[in-house]
Design an enzyme around this catalytic site. Sequence first.
Site: not given
Length: 226
Positions: A8, A82
């Site tokens: 990201h 994550e």
Amino acid sequence: MTVILLRHGRSTSNTAGTLAGRSLGVELDDRGHEQAALVADRLGSLPIEEVVRSPLQRCEQTVQPLSERRGLTPVVDDRLVEVDYGSWTGRTIKELLAEPLWKVVQQHPSAAVFPGGEGLAAVQARAVSAVREHDARLAEEYGRDVLWVACSHGDVIKSIVADAVGCHLDSFQRIVADPASISVIRYTTTRPFVVRTNDTGLDLSGLVAAPAKAESDAVPGGGSGM
């Protein structure tokens, strides 16, 4: 099959120097949005068949311009989320440097389990499983070489690359995955090939599959001696 592992773009947590983990409300900052637009420019002309992403907002925002350009609806896979950093979540990196576990994370990550969270070995297992399953599914669905994107997070991507290159997880801290960078892995029936790592360049034309040739174990785009 060839997967483009996309980290990201830069987030508000990156600029604040905190460990975001799975905290809600962590989004791309202004630079991160610029990077997401550049990702669409860099990858938009490639024949990408599918985009898979982590469920977190910063990944959603990163792939949105690319997905819109390619006319794709991203697939959300929780296994690309994550790391669950447990009680470390939201704390500053500067503060965490003083924790005894920090040295374990850096030097012996395969043994690191975050307090109240998950271990890095478990992260690698779930992430590699996700990528390989999507890769096999796309191979069966299309019956040909397919280029696809998996948008995830730094430690997750590093663990996938470590598996592909054949190094122990304890060496994964040697791998770098900057915000909005790509790392590219081509999976074959015998072994994976790591084609690029931490790439932020513009020329990605080499990722387009060449015309079919006799099956070989040679590195894509080069001889086995390269």
